[in-house]
Design a protein around this motif. Sequence first.
Motif, PDB file in Angstrom:
ATOM      1  N   PHE A  74     -80.935 -19.818 -78.296  1.00  0.00           N
ATOM      2  CA  PHE A  74     -80.851 -20.486 -76.922  1.00  0.00           C
ATOM      3  C   PHE A  74     -82.135 -20.952 -76.345  1.00  0.00           C
ATOM      4  CE2 PHE A  74     -77.348 -17.528 -77.879  1.00  0.00           C
ATOM      5  CZ  PHE A  74     -76.386 -18.090 -77.848  1.00  0.00           C
ATOM      6  N   LYS A  75     -83.171 -20.697 -77.267  1.00  0.00           N
ATOM      7  CA  LYS A  75     -84.478 -20.810 -76.686  1.00  0.00           C
ATOM      8  C   LYS A  75     -85.434 -21.806 -77.518  1.00  0.00           C
ATOM      9  CE  LYS A  75     -84.866 -16.130 -75.064  1.00  0.00           C
ATOM     10  NZ  LYS A  75     -85.595 -14.839 -75.314  1.00  0.00           N
ATOM     11  N   SER A  76     -84.624 -22.740 -78.081  1.00  0.00           N
ATOM     12  CA  SER A  76     -85.332 -23.633 -78.939  1.00  0.00           C
ATOM     13  C   SER A  76     -86.505 -24.617 -78.233  1.00  0.00           C
ATOM     14  CB  SER A  76     -84.555 -24.895 -79.687  1.00  0.00           C
ATOM     15  OG  SER A  76     -83.609 -25.396 -78.842  1.00  0.00           O
ATOM     16  N   ASP A  77     -86.231 -24.933 -76.906  1.00  0.00           N
ATOM     17  CA  ASP A  77     -87.102 -25.658 -76.037  1.00  0.00           C
ATOM     18  C   ASP A  77     -88.429 -24.605 -75.691  1.00  0.00           C
ATOM     19  OD1 ASP A  77     -85.726 -28.029 -76.204  1.00  0.00           O
ATOM     20  OD2 ASP A  77     -84.652 -27.581 -74.066  1.00  0.00           O
ATOM     21  N   GLU A  78     -88.160 -23.423 -75.452  1.00  0.00           N
ATOM     22  CA  GLU A  78     -89.053 -22.595 -75.193  1.00  0.00           C
ATOM     23  C   GLU A  78     -89.915 -22.241 -76.534  1.00  0.00           C
ATOM     24  OE1 GLU A  78     -87.656 -18.840 -73.235  1.00  0.00           O
ATOM     25  OE2 GLU A  78     -86.165 -19.828 -72.323  1.00  0.00           O
ATOM     26  N   ASP A  79     -89.327 -21.913 -77.533  1.00  0.00           N
ATOM     27  CA  ASP A  79     -89.909 -21.800 -78.786  1.00  0.00           C
ATOM     28  C   ASP A  79     -90.980 -23.050 -79.082  1.00  0.00           C
ATOM     29  OD1 ASP A  79     -88.831 -19.248 -79.040  1.00  0.00           O
ATOM     30  OD2 ASP A  79     -87.318 -19.789 -80.771  1.00  0.00           O
ATOM     31  N   SER A  80     -90.360 -24.161 -79.114  1.00  0.00           N
ATOM     32  CA  SER A  80     -91.015 -25.434 -79.300  1.00  0.00           C
ATOM     33  C   SER A  80     -92.573 -25.590 -78.552  1.00  0.00           C
ATOM     34  CB  SER A  80     -90.345 -26.646 -79.013  1.00  0.00           C
ATOM     35  OG  SER A  80     -89.337 -26.811 -80.029  1.00  0.00           O
ATOM     36  N   ALA A  81     -92.318 -25.228 -77.115  1.00  0.00           N
ATOM     37  CA  ALA A  81     -93.425 -25.096 -76.080  1.00  0.00           C
ATOM     38  C   ALA A  81     -94.392 -24.257 -76.855  1.00  0.00           C
ATOM     39  CB  ALA A  81     -92.833 -24.977 -74.795  1.00  0.00           C
ATOM     40  N   ARG A  82     -93.901 -22.916 -77.017  1.00  0.00           N
ATOM     41  CA  ARG A  82     -94.836 -21.978 -77.418  1.00  0.00           C
ATOM     42  C   ARG A  82     -95.536 -22.158 -78.545  1.00  0.00           C
ATOM     43  NH1 ARG A  82     -94.052 -15.804 -77.930  1.00  0.00           N
ATOM     44  NH2 ARG A  82     -94.863 -15.232 -80.065  1.00  0.00           N
ATOM     45  N   ASP A  83     -94.671 -22.922 -79.717  1.00  0.00           N
ATOM     46  CA  ASP A  83     -95.463 -23.296 -80.756  1.00  0.00           C
ATOM     47  C   ASP A  83     -96.372 -24.390 -80.615  1.00  0.00           C
ATOM     48  OD1 ASP A  83     -93.761 -21.524 -82.183  1.00  0.00           O
ATOM     49  OD2 ASP A  83     -92.636 -23.043 -83.162  1.00  0.00           O
ATOM     50  N   LYS A  84     -96.164 -25.256 -79.681  1.00  0.00           N
ATOM     51  CA  LYS A  84     -97.241 -26.222 -79.310  1.00  0.00           C
ATOM     52  C   LYS A  84     -98.413 -25.594 -78.867  1.00  0.00           C
ATOM     53  CE  LYS A  84     -98.563 -30.526 -77.836  1.00  0.00           C
ATOM     54  NZ  LYS A  84    -100.002 -30.451 -77.897  1.00  0.00           N
ATOM     55  N   VAL A  85     -98.512 -24.680 -77.816  1.00  0.00           N
ATOM     56  CA  VAL A  85     -99.627 -24.092 -77.392  1.00  0.00           C
ATOM     57  C   VAL A  85    -100.494 -23.230 -78.223  1.00  0.00           C
ATOM     58  CG1 VAL A  85    -100.317 -22.177 -75.848  1.00  0.00           C
ATOM     59  CG2 VAL A  85     -98.616 -23.975 -74.937  1.00  0.00           C
ATOM     60  N   LEU A  86     -99.752 -22.403 -79.444  1.00  0.00           N
ATOM     61  CA  LEU A  86    -100.375 -21.868 -80.596  1.00  0.00           C
ATOM     62  C   LEU A  86    -100.881 -22.569 -81.255  1.00  0.00           C
ATOM     63  CD1 LEU A  86     -97.766 -19.065 -80.793  1.00  0.00           C
ATOM     64  CD2 LEU A  86     -99.926 -18.949 -79.920  1.00  0.00           C
ATOM     65  N   SER A  87    -100.389 -24.056 -81.770  1.00  0.00           N
ATOM     66  CA  SER A  87    -100.978 -25.054 -82.606  1.00  0.00           C
ATOM     67  C   SER A  87    -102.149 -25.464 -81.973  1.00  0.00           C
ATOM     68  CB  SER A  87     -99.931 -26.235 -82.712  1.00  0.00           C
ATOM     69  OG  SER A  87    -100.434 -27.237 -83.491  1.00  0.00           O
ATOM     70  N   ASP A  88    -102.069 -25.757 -80.541  1.00  0.00           N
ATOM     71  CA  ASP A  88    -103.269 -26.338 -79.942  1.00  0.00           C
ATOM     72  C   ASP A  88    -104.565 -25.080 -79.853  1.00  0.00           C
ATOM     73  OD1 ASP A  88    -102.046 -28.644 -79.359  1.00  0.00           O
ATOM     74  OD2 ASP A  88    -101.374 -28.262 -77.182  1.00  0.00           O
ATOM     75  N   LEU A  89    -104.212 -23.846 -79.941  1.00  0.00           N
ATOM     76  CA  LEU A  89    -105.351 -23.057 -80.276  1.00  0.00           C
ATOM     77  C   LEU A  89    -105.712 -22.850 -81.800  1.00  0.00           C
ATOM     78  CD1 LEU A  89    -103.616 -20.145 -78.121  1.00  0.00           C
ATOM     79  CD2 LEU A  89    -105.505 -21.672 -77.492  1.00  0.00           C
ATOM     80  N   GLY A  90    -105.109 -23.479 -82.717  1.00  0.00           N
ATOM     81  CA  GLY A  90    -105.473 -23.670 -84.021  1.00  0.00           C
ATOM     82  C   GLY A  90    -104.578 -22.862 -84.877  1.00  0.00           C
ATOM     83  N   PHE A  91    -103.416 -22.260 -84.735  1.00  0.00           N
ATOM     84  CA  PHE A  91    -102.609 -21.606 -85.178  1.00  0.00           C
ATOM     85  C   PHE A  91    -101.518 -22.536 -85.921  1.00  0.00           C
ATOM     86  CE2 PHE A  91    -104.469 -18.538 -82.360  1.00  0.00           C
ATOM     87  CZ  PHE A  91    -104.728 -17.446 -83.208  1.00  0.00           C
ATOM     88  N   THR A  92    -101.110 -21.942 -87.138  1.00  0.00           N
ATOM     89  CA  THR A  92     -99.807 -22.534 -87.708  1.00  0.00           C
ATOM     90  C   THR A  92     -98.827 -21.452 -87.469  1.00  0.00           C
ATOM     91  OG1 THR A  92    -100.968 -23.969 -89.351  1.00  0.00           O
ATOM     92  CG2 THR A  92     -98.695 -23.163 -89.754  1.00  0.00           C
ATOM     93  N   VAL A  93     -97.542 -22.026 -87.103  1.00  0.00           N
ATOM     94  CA  VAL A  93     -96.378 -20.845 -86.625  1.00  0.00           C
ATOM     95  C   VAL A  93     -95.443 -21.178 -87.720  1.00  0.00           C
ATOM     96  CG1 VAL A  93     -94.892 -20.028 -84.974  1.00  0.00           C
ATOM     97  CG2 VAL A  93     -97.336 -20.816 -84.471  1.00  0.00           C
ATOM     98  N   LEU A  94     -94.857 -19.997 -88.506  1.00  0.00           N
ATOM     99  CA  LEU A  94     -93.930 -20.220 -89.405  1.00  0.00           C
ATOM    100  C   LEU A  94     -92.733 -19.224 -88.919  1.00  0.00           C
ATOM    101  CD1 LEU A  94     -95.709 -19.722 -92.977  1.00  0.00           C
ATOM    102  CD2 LEU A  94     -94.986 -22.006 -91.628  1.00  0.00           C
ATOM    103  N   ARG A  95     -91.492 -19.752 -88.670  1.00  0.00           N
ATOM    104  CA  ARG A  95     -90.506 -19.117 -88.114  1.00  0.00           C
ATOM    105  C   ARG A  95     -89.500 -18.750 -89.128  1.00  0.00           C
ATOM    106  NH1 ARG A  95     -90.213 -18.578 -82.834  1.00  0.00           N
ATOM    107  NH2 ARG A  95     -91.715 -19.635 -81.551  1.00  0.00           N
ATOM    108  N   PHE A  96     -89.003 -17.623 -89.358  1.00  0.00           N
ATOM    109  CA  PHE A  96     -87.891 -17.132 -89.849  1.00  0.00           C
ATOM    110  C   PHE A  96     -86.755 -16.292 -89.028  1.00  0.00           C
ATOM    111  CE2 PHE A  96     -91.751 -17.024 -92.611  1.00  0.00           C
ATOM    112  CZ  PHE A  96     -91.275 -17.784 -93.615  1.00  0.00           C
ATOM    113  N   SER A  97     -85.465 -16.392 -89.318  1.00  0.00           N
ATOM    114  CA  SER A  97     -84.541 -16.055 -88.601  1.00  0.00           C
ATOM    115  C   SER A  97     -84.178 -14.582 -89.189  1.00  0.00           C
ATOM    116  CB  SER A  97     -83.179 -16.644 -88.853  1.00  0.00           C
ATOM    117  OG  SER A  97     -82.731 -16.619 -90.111  1.00  0.00           O
ATOM    118  N   ASP A  98     -83.678 -13.583 -88.280  1.00  0.00           N
ATOM    119  CA  ASP A  98     -83.468 -12.253 -88.543  1.00  0.00           C
ATOM    120  C   ASP A  98     -82.544 -12.388 -89.950  1.00  0.00           C
ATOM    121  OD1 ASP A  98     -84.593 -10.995 -86.472  1.00  0.00           O
ATOM    122  OD2 ASP A  98     -82.989 -10.316 -85.333  1.00  0.00           O
TER     123      ASP A  98
END
Length: 124
Positions: A74-98
């Motif tokens: 239920f947080k895909s928009d929040e996760d996308s925004a978070r990933d964008k910020v972290l990407s802008d800081l130079g990180f790659t974000v890989l997500r896996f589900s439980d």
Amino acid sequence: MPFNQHYNKHLKAFAKNHRQGSTKAEIRLWCELLNKGKLGVSFLRQRPVGNYIADFLCKELMLIIEVDGYSHNFKSDEDSARDKVLSDLGFTVLRFSDNEVMHDLPNIQRTLETWIAEKKAPNL
């Protein structure tokens, strides 16, 4: 790039609480794949980065691994925004589900090994 990979000391207490309250999937991923350099690189658990706490962080590769539980459905928009910020800081974000961590760990291992090998390979 900052030496501390955007470490946010103000989130240190929150990160400690997250480590103590890790999910079963986070514990499994940590114990079976990410701790003690099992993939050839070092990871930190629940590391403050910017205004967020990354589930797992590899400083060397500027890689963040997130394990998403049911609530993230239920947080895909929040996760996308978070990933964008972290990407802008130079990180790659890989997500896996439980679910992936609990039921398909070999595939996650292959995914991570492939990503790490490609990242470490000299650019040709």
